[in-house]
Design an enzyme around this catalytic site. Structure first.
Site, PDB file in Angstrom:
ATOM      1  N   PHE A   1       0.853  -1.201   0.000  1.00 48.11           N
ATOM      2  CA  PHE A   1       0.000   0.000   0.000  1.00 48.11           C
ATOM      3  C   PHE A   1       0.884   1.243   0.000  1.00 48.11           C
ATOM      4  CE2 PHE A   1      -2.458   3.437   1.877  1.00 48.11           C
ATOM      5  CZ  PHE A   1      -3.653   3.332   1.192  1.00 48.11           C
TER       6      PHE A   1
ATOM      7  N   ASP B   1       9.189   2.679   1.234  1.00 45.96           N
ATOM      8  CA  ASP B   1       8.066   3.444   1.776  1.00 45.96           C
ATOM      9  C   ASP B   1       8.025   3.161   3.276  1.00 45.96           C
ATOM     10  OD1 ASP B   1       5.588   4.184   2.774  1.00 45.96           O
ATOM     11  OD2 ASP B   1       4.510   3.707   0.935  1.00 45.96           O
TER      12      ASP B   1
ATOM     13  N   LYS C   1       3.099   9.859   8.420  1.00 47.28           N
ATOM     14  CA  LYS C   1       2.452   9.375   9.645  1.00 47.28           C
ATOM     15  C   LYS C   1       3.092   9.894  10.940  1.00 47.28           C
ATOM     16  CE  LYS C   1      -0.051   5.305   7.942  1.00 47.28           C
ATOM     17  NZ  LYS C   1      -1.422   5.632   8.273  1.00 47.28           N
TER      18      LYS C   1
HETATM   19  C1  LIG Z   1       2.997   2.299   3.756  1.00 52.41           C
HETATM   20  C2  LIG Z   1       2.074   3.445   3.477  1.00 52.41           C
HETATM   21  N1  LIG Z   1       2.355   4.284   2.459  1.00 52.41           N
HETATM   22  C3  LIG Z   1       1.575   5.325   2.164  1.00 52.41           C
HETATM   23  C4  LIG Z   1       0.428   5.583   2.892  1.00 52.41           C
HETATM   24  C5  LIG Z   1      -0.433   6.756   2.539  1.00 52.41           C
HETATM   25  O1  LIG Z   1      -0.285   7.758   3.500  1.00 52.41           O
HETATM   26  P1  LIG Z   1      -1.357   8.943   3.596  1.00 52.41           P
HETATM   27  O2  LIG Z   1      -2.642   8.324   4.031  1.00 52.41           O
HETATM   28  O3  LIG Z   1      -0.771   9.882   4.610  1.00 52.41           O
HETATM   29  O4  LIG Z   1      -1.460   9.543   2.249  1.00 52.41           O
HETATM   30  C6  LIG Z   1       0.092   4.740   3.955  1.00 52.41           C
HETATM   31  C7  LIG Z   1      -1.138   4.958   4.719  1.00 52.41           C
HETATM   32  O5  LIG Z   1      -1.648   4.093   5.393  1.00 52.41           O
HETATM   33  C8  LIG Z   1       0.931   3.641   4.258  1.00 52.41           C
HETATM   34  O6  LIG Z   1       0.665   2.801   5.258  1.00 52.41           O
END
Ligand SMILES: Cc1ncc(COP(=O)(O)O)c(C=O)c1O
Length: 379
Positions: A134, A219, A248
């Protein structure tokens, strides 16, 4: 405003119903939140790994308030207070010596920045990422997010992306080539339910990137900022990426994201921008957050072990303070609900996996309270 008794009704009438909600939280302090009826909950969701220093940590509140009294916003046309200081700190904790930072407002935006940087600097346009991964909900971050149910309705998406089984280095080797701009990977898949990378997987990706000239993009939106006991999870595997994406937990709940790119990898004037990203208040919140995490980071392994021991009957996957428990698709929502009734918030991530991402400041006695409620909710 938050106590308006009609706000649930207003939400259902005026807000796009993209989220399922059953609780109205109106106050937070440390590891606890309170709902609109005054019930107290131990929060092992923490905004899904956002409230890294707990709710309303006094040092973060103080940093936000004092910066807000001085200057809330200034355009990127000018030097932004706290931005250089935060960039220096992020380069330092990332371990990417000589690296550079670009700031964003969220995880998806941080990933957008990484995608653009990889495209422009490699001159290539294809990406590879992993099944069950994700990376966000904006169009480009969604293009590298696997889950067909959330991605396919919005196709065709750009950039082009192939998806490989998480852990399958052979398949990755076959697909990656001189036209691959970047390989996007979570060191532990969070939304999939806390699935750690298999031994040697990240090193293998590093080697494939070195062979092909593709950029390795980790990520760390969910795994970063101390969550796994190191500042970033790639550090546990002894591997450095070309770009790390962060959000986050970086600013304890104040919206913020960032990327750090290794030495020699940078945007040139005009190649990227954002009105709000890296504003003075967000940077102040992030600097205060980093200060708090610096103090508690050495204790994360101990707290992690306490969770592992107290949940051992459930075979948890424990990576620092990121914990996944296989509950099963049918059973998980019931366990989540029973925990909530017992005053502990947890959530169901992908594939029926219960996920805990509590504040990094959670105390030993709070860990015991959480574990008791979770064990009892599985019975
Ligand atoms: C691994 C990862 N990348 C990207 C995101 C997206 O982040 P945002 O919701 O702040 O756009 C998330 C959100 O859960 C995530 O867990």
């Amino acid at each position: 405003m938050t106590n308006n008794p009609d706000s649930k009704e207003l939400d259902s009438r005026y807000f796009m119903q993209a989220f399922k909600r059953n609780l109205k939280i109106v106050k937070g302090s440390g590891s606890y939140v309170w709902d609109d009826e005054g019930k107290k909950y131990l929060d092992c969701v923490a905004g899904i790994a956002v409230c890294s220093t707990g709710h309303c940590h006094p040092k973060v509140v103080e940093a936000i308030c004092s910066q807000a009294k001085e200057l809330i916003h200034v355009s990127n046309l000018y030097y932004v207070p706290n931005q250089g200081e935060l960039a220096e700190k992020l380069v330092e904790i990332s371990g990417l010596k000589g690296g550079r930072v670009f700031m964003a407002n969220s995880g998806a935006e941080a990933n957008e920045a990484a995608l653009k940087l990889a495209r422009i600097r490699t001159g290539r346009s294809k990406f590879i990422s992993f099944k069950d991964g994700f990376h966000g909900r904006t169009c480009a971050s969604l293009a590298v997010t696997h889950k067909p149910a959330i991605r396919e309705p919005f196709g065709p998406l750009q950039p082009y992306c192939d998806f490989v089984d998480y852990g399958d280095l052979e398949a990755l080797k076959e697909l990656a080539g001189r036209d691959t701009a970047g390989i996007f990977v979570e060191c532990i898949q969070g939304e999939a339910g806390v699935i750690p990378a298999p031994e040697g997987f990240l090193k293998g990706i590093r080697e494939i990137c070195d062979d092909t000239g593709a950029l390795m993009i980790t990520d760390e939106v969910q795994t970063g900022m101390g969550r796994t006991g190191s500042w970033f999870a790639y550090q546990n595997a002894g591997v450095n990426p070309d770009i790390v994406t962060i959000a986050k937990g970086i600013a304890s709940g104040f919206p913020m994201g960032a990327i750090v790119a290794r030495e020699g990898l940078s945007f040139n004037p005009g190649e990227h921008g954002s009105t709000f990203a890296g504003g003075p208040v967000a940077c102040a919140a992030a600097l205060a957050t980093i200060g708090v995490i610096e103090e508690i980071l050495p204790r994360i392994p101990e707290k992690s072990e306490r969770f592992r021991n107290s949940l051992s009957a459930l075979n948890p996957r424990v990576e620092g303070l990121m914990i996944g428990i296989s509950a099963g698709e049918d059973k998980c929502p019931g366990v989540q609900q029973r925990c909530q009734e017992k005053g502990v918030l947890v959530n169901c991530a992908g594939h029926g996996n219960l996920r805990l991402v509590p504040p990094l400041t959670i105390s030993d006695s709070e860990i015991d309270i959480a574990a008791e409620a979770i064990n009892a909710s599985f019975d």
